[in-house]
Write an enzyme that holds these catalytic residues in place. Structure first.
Site, PDB file in Angstrom:
ATOM      1  N   GLY A 168      47.588  28.517  67.753  1.00 56.53           N
ATOM      2  CA  GLY A 168      46.671  28.950  68.647  1.00 56.53           C
ATOM      3  C   GLY A 168      46.452  30.219  68.357  1.00 56.53           C
ATOM      4  O   GLY A 168      46.367  30.718  67.315  1.00 56.53           O
ATOM      5  N   GLY A 169      45.853  30.876  69.518  1.00 58.54           N
ATOM      6  CA  GLY A 169      45.436  32.387  69.574  1.00 58.54           C
ATOM      7  C   GLY A 169      46.578  33.236  68.469  1.00 58.54           C
ATOM      8  O   GLY A 169      46.176  34.252  67.982  1.00 58.54           O
ATOM      9  N   GLY A 403      26.909  39.786  35.466  1.00 56.45           N
ATOM     10  CA  GLY A 403      27.361  40.321  36.874  1.00 56.45           C
ATOM     11  C   GLY A 403      28.835  40.506  36.939  1.00 56.45           C
ATOM     12  O   GLY A 403      29.259  41.480  37.681  1.00 56.45           O
ATOM     13  N   ALA A 404      29.568  39.771  36.414  1.00 55.48           N
ATOM     14  CA  ALA A 404      31.019  40.024  36.716  1.00 55.48           C
ATOM     15  C   ALA A 404      31.656  41.200  36.029  1.00 55.48           C
ATOM     16  O   ALA A 404      32.582  41.750  36.649  1.00 55.48           O
ATOM     17  CB  ALA A 404      31.953  38.657  35.833  1.00 55.48           C
TER      18      ALA A 404
END
Length: 511
Positions: A168-169, A403-404
């Site tokens: 959960g949280g 771009g790499a």
């Protein structure tokens, strides 16, 4: 542990653990008790416990008749190799380690103390989640913990060690930490458990399949490190702490100088083939560059096409990022970019210099990558490097395309020192791909000999090892054997680097 000779029997039982049945269940699961874990983690006799007398003050089923001391979490401070840390250890033998108001207040206190004193915080997580009987008070308690974790982010190292359930949280606390350790077979981390998943979707899944250590170590990337048992896990936490600064205002611990500036490593030329498409293990390269061949790798089993590790060079802690040609030829994809970006940002936050080892053919092409946001994730890595103000050294081993190349700490995004091996090829793309684009109308693929000649001509003109250096984008072309020495000298040269930034609240990283 201090003696409590004047306390009553109930308090003494609290110091040992919860009731016998709960202790037996822990043992049957192969789990240690909370105090045993603290003894394994901390230096001997260094632990000072806080708020041992605190009890919950709530009303509700199964609470009225039970108000055990500690309220299911042990907090305090100790040392690791003589350095101060603050810790909390949830005790599953008391209310299943569930979090109520008193439990939360204790964790909040130790987080506050860690922040005020500039000390690392380590949480040993073993909890059934929010204490249902305390309702919104438990949820409010989690919120207070998360707010403190966010406030402390980038100020003190935060380490979460998941040794049992965290549902959960509660799962957000490990996710907010800088490093999250998990132990196979016993650690569980998920927002909704198997019962809820089945009720909502009809899907049947086990606890391990849904949120076990292997899942988070290999698929989700939530787990930074995965271990087979608690002993090895806690020993590795100690090793990690030895590499980290206590806070963002102090340097990382430095060990003795190893003479790295004169250390030749001829084996590097044997590890890395000259042919740009032949694979090799980047970890073997890292082992040659760092002191004693030792490094602490993060996310070893997630996004394996990039390697991120903490290590030492000549006694100084550095962060190493390197493409891994053994996996997907070392291409960057959305996961690799995200993994490296988070690591770069951590190193920058805590003043740890960065060494980037580049051998990348580009970003992974395909509709899946594009649709899953490879542009956005690639931009995260770009943002992380552009924002980093620590000393930054780039070493191009072989290919660095498109771009790499830019996002792997190129000169254009602020690398302080760019080195390259004689085998480097820095370009928009490889020769064969470039020929197919440049001579598309001539269809060179239909004439293999012509295509080969065109590729050779392109490579000779644009991919030769001096091309980037002649244009000031590489500082030096080095003999591979001198790489460790060159990095060591570069770190000395860049020591004391200062890079002011314009005033702003914060940037807007493309998350």
């Amino acid at each position: 542990m201090r003696e409590l000779t004047a306390e009553n029997a109930e308090l003494k039982r609290a110091i040992v653990a919860g009731d016998r049945a709960a202790v037996r269940r822990q043992r049957d699961l192969g789990k240690h008790l909370a105090r045993e874990r603290l003894a394994m983690l901390l230096d001997e006799d260094s632990f000072t416990e806080l708020e041992i007398h605190r009890r919950h003050q709530s009303q509700g089923p199964k609470l009225d008749e039970r108000r055990p001391f500690t309220d299911g979490v042990i907090i305090g401070s100790g040392t690791i190799e003589g350095r101060r840390v603050f810790v909390y250890a949830q005790d599953f033998t008391v209310f299943g380690g569930s979090l109520g108001a008193a439990h939360a207040a204790k964790i909040q206190k130790v987080l506050d103390l860690a922040t005020k004193t500039g000390s690392p915080i380590i949480g040993l997580v073993d909890s059934g989640g929010a204490r249902i009987q305390e309702g919104v008070q438990a949820l409010d308690g989690y919120g207070g913990i998360f707010r403190r974790q966010v406030a402390a982010s980038g100020m003190i190292p935060q380490i979460s060690v998941v040794l049992g359930p965290s549902a959960g949280g509660a799962a957000y606390s490990p996710a907010l930490a800088d490093f999250t350790f998990m132990v196979r077979d016993t650690a569980r981390l998920y927002l909704t458990g198997p019962d809820v998943v089945e009720a909502v979707s009809g899907e049947r899944v086990s606890h391990e399949e849904l949120g076990g250590a292997t899942v988070h170590g290999e698929r989700s990337g939530v787990a930074t490190v995965v271990h087979a048992d608690e002993g090895d896990c806690l020993a590795d936490v100690r090793y990690l702490v030895s590499l980290l600064p206590s806070n963002n205002m102090e340097p990382a611990p430095v060990t003795a100088v190893r003479g790295a500036s004169r250390d030749m490593r001829p084996r590097l030329a044997e590890i890395v083939p000259a042919e740009p498409n032949r694979p090799y293990d980047m970890k073997a390269v890292i082992g040659e560059l760092v002191d004693d061949g030792e490094f602490f790798e993060v996310h070893e089993d997630w996004a394996r096409n990039v390697v991120c590790a903490l290590a030492r060079v000549d006694g100084e802690v550095v962060g190493v990022v390197g493409n891994q040609p053994m996996v997907l030829a070392g291409v960057l994809d959305r996961r690799a970019a995200q993994k490296a970006a988070r690591f770069v940002r951590f190193c920058d936050a805590f003043g740890i210099p960065l060494v980037t080892l580049v051998d990348v053919p580009g970003f992974l092409p395909g509709t899946e990558q594009e649709h899953e946001g490879v542009i956005r994730h690639g931009a995260q890595l770009l943002y992380a490097y552009c924002e980093a103000t620590v000393p930054r050294i780039q070493v191009v081993l072989r290919k660095a395309y498109g771009g790499a190349y830019i996002v792997m700490d190129s000169r254009s995004v602020g690398s302080d020192l760019s080195l390259a091996w004689p085998t480097n090829q820095i370009a928009v793309m490889g020769a064969e791909a470039a020929v197919n684009v440049l001579y598309a109308k001539e269809k060179p693929a239909g004439d293999p000999d012509r295509a080969r000649l065109l590729a050779e001509d392109y490579a000779e003109r644009f991919l030769h090892s001096r091309y980037a250096a002649e244009r000031g984008l590489v500082d030096d072309i080095i003999d591979p054997a001198t790489t460790r020495a060159s990095i060591a000298r570069g770190l000395v040269m860049l020591r004391g680097k200062r890079e002011p930034r314009p005033r702003r609240k914060h940037g807007n990283i493309p998350l």
